[in-house]
Design a protein around this motif. Structure first.
Motif, PDB file in Angstrom:
ATOM      1  N   GLU A  69      18.960  44.192 -31.171  1.00 14.29           N
ATOM      2  CA  GLU A  69      19.838  45.228 -30.625  1.00 14.29           C
ATOM      3  C   GLU A  69      20.263  46.215 -31.706  1.00 14.29           C
ATOM      4  N   THR A 106      19.284  50.226 -31.786  1.00 13.41           N
ATOM      5  CA  THR A 106      20.305  51.273 -31.889  1.00 13.41           C
ATOM      6  C   THR A 106      20.029  52.183 -33.078  1.00 13.41           C
ATOM      7  N   GLN A 108      18.407  38.183 -31.119  1.00 14.84           N
ATOM      8  CA  GLN A 108      18.769  39.194 -30.124  1.00 14.84           C
ATOM      9  C   GLN A 108      19.721  40.228 -30.711  1.00 14.84           C
TER      10      GLN A 108
END
Length: 459
Positions: free
Chosen positions: A11, A15, A7
């Motif tokens: 992320e 980004t 996870q």
């Protein structure tokens, strides 16, 4: 709520893709590759001139050249550039790759000769085999994931090499591939590539591996026996170079058998040397003439699944005239920051490729050891999101971070097209320390060996 590693990685990548899209939109470009030279541009994130062969869509090949942030791309001209690679197979399992500067002989999946045609110098130790994969037992006394004990060097053994074949053969590049068996559970594919020699650009031998790794307490490394005699080797880390002995004369010397290394390791005599460029592995060792890059470990504590799975790893063999210098530093930066091919309308490409950098660093010494590492906005500027900051800097400022890369006192000049009201040297927190003279956008600087210096330009 705690995020799992997948996870967290998801992320981070999300980004990163978002920031890149914002950048491409700002530049009026797209990361969808085009086969048209007129609509192609190379994004250069390094602060110096680059000249490199690039691949476009549909197998098209071009040459990106320039010193700006966006480099124009021209046709790859074999007759004019003379970069064509020749490939011969004098006998089964032996291949000869050659361009205008290097001749590489690959036998049994390893490099048995690397001849520098320009400097008339053989790089590989006589009878040696470079880019050879070896494996060791890896059973530390205490902390499996952190410690490496010197006695593991006594467990070295070779791997089972399969057939070597031509993976790709193009006018600008030839690549060989070899299947290698590590164990019943693990294997790898080894790639050796020689690319075109372009005038004004040093040549290297690119190597890579695709590894399926499912081992228990094993240590995978790749070796380079080189014909270089030196009592110490150099290892680059962030903003510095560490020198370590290449012998085990004392217990103190032996304790330095494995060294931290980031972008390159180098073994040089006073007039010639070899650098191993690296983009993702950070352990290295040099004993006598044998250079060795650490690739993968397999500790079972505290994580029994650490490093298990598929790995893509790249490195390069970079012979060079003279001792360690800026040529290796720049080659290592380029290896870690490849040109990114973008697509844009013809007018946008023309505008970007003809514009110059607003900020440049000119080295005043022949060593060219000063590197402009970062350019950013002032942290405390009033128009920046400053939530929680106590200090406000009225107006706008640009922060530059420069470091000395080779270990000597060096001078340089920062040149900018911005209208600079004043310039100051700061600490890492951007607290101003002293004013620096600035006339006509020219700012003289002087750095100590391996100094990391930060400068603030008030616009």
């Amino acid at each position: 709520m705690f995020l799992t590693m997948p996870q967290l990685y998801s992320e981070v990548f999300a980004t990163g893709h978002k920031l890149l899209k914002e950048l491409y939109d700002l530049l009026g470009t797209s990361d969808v590759q085009s086969s048209s030279l007129e609509e192609s541009v190379a994004l250069n994130t390094l602060p110096w001139h680059r000249k490199e062969i690039v691949e476009l869509g549909n197998g098209q090949v071009g040459v990106a050249c320039g010193d700006g942030q966006m480099l124009a791309v021209r046709n790859f001209r074999v007759q004019e550039d003379k970069p064509a690679i020749t490939l011969e197979e004098p006998k089964s399992g032996t291949f000869v790759l050659e361009n205008d500067e290097l001749r590489v002989i690959v036998e049994g999946g390893c490099i048995t000769s690397l001849y520098d045609r320009i400097n008339e110098r053989e790089v590989i130790e006589k009878g040696g085999a470079a880019n050879k994969f070896v494996i060791f037992d890896d059973i530390p006394l205490y902390w499996q994931a952190w410690d490496v004990e010197v006695y593991h060097l006594g467990t070295r053994r070779g791997l089972t090499y399969g057939k070597t074949e031509v993976y790709e053969q193009k006018p600008h590049k030839v690549t060989l591939v070899t299947d290698i068996k590590i164990s019943e559970k693990s294997s790898l594919k080894s790639y050796i590539s020689l690319s075109a020699s372009l005038k004004g650009r040093p040549v290297q031998v690119d190597c890579s591996a695709e590894v399926e790794w499912h081992e228990n307490s094993k240590f995978l490394k790749v070796e380079f026996p080189v014909d270089i005699v030196s009592t110490e080797a150099s290892y680059e880390t962030a903003y510095a170079i560490t020198k370590r002995p290449t012998h085990y004369n004392t217990s103190w010397d032996m304790a330095k058998f494995e060294v931290c290394c980031h972008k390159f390791a180098d073994l040089s005599e006073h007039n010639y040397g070899v650098s191993i460029l690296n983009d993702s592995k950070y352990g290295f060792a040099t004993a006598g003439k044998l250079m060795r890059l650490s690739l993968l470990r397999s500790p079972k504590a505290p994580d029994a699944h650490a490093d298990m799975g598929h790995h893509s790893i790249s490195w390069a063999i970079f012979p060079h005239k003279g001792s360690l210098g800026s040529t290796t530093v720049k080659a290592a930066w380029a290896f870690n920051s490849p040109l990114k091919m973008l697509t844009a309308p013809k007018a946008t490409v023309a505008a970007h490729t003809t514009s110059s950098r607003p900020i440049k660093l000119i080295n005043d010494d022949e060593s060219e050891s000063l590197v402009l590492d970062a350019v950013k906005r002032g942290h405390d500027d009033e128009d920046i999101n400053r939530e929680g900051c106590l200090r406000v800097n009225k107006g706008q400022s640009v922060i530059l971070r420069v470091y000395e890369s080779l270990g000597g006192h060096s001078r340089g000049t920062i040149k900018t097209t911005f209208s600079v009201k004043r310039a100051a040297k700061t600490n890492i927190l951007e607290d101003e320390l002293e004013d620096i003279p600035c006339e006509g956008g020219s700012i003289p600087i002087k750095l100590r060996p391996f100094e990391v210096a930060t400068y603030k330009l008030q616009l």
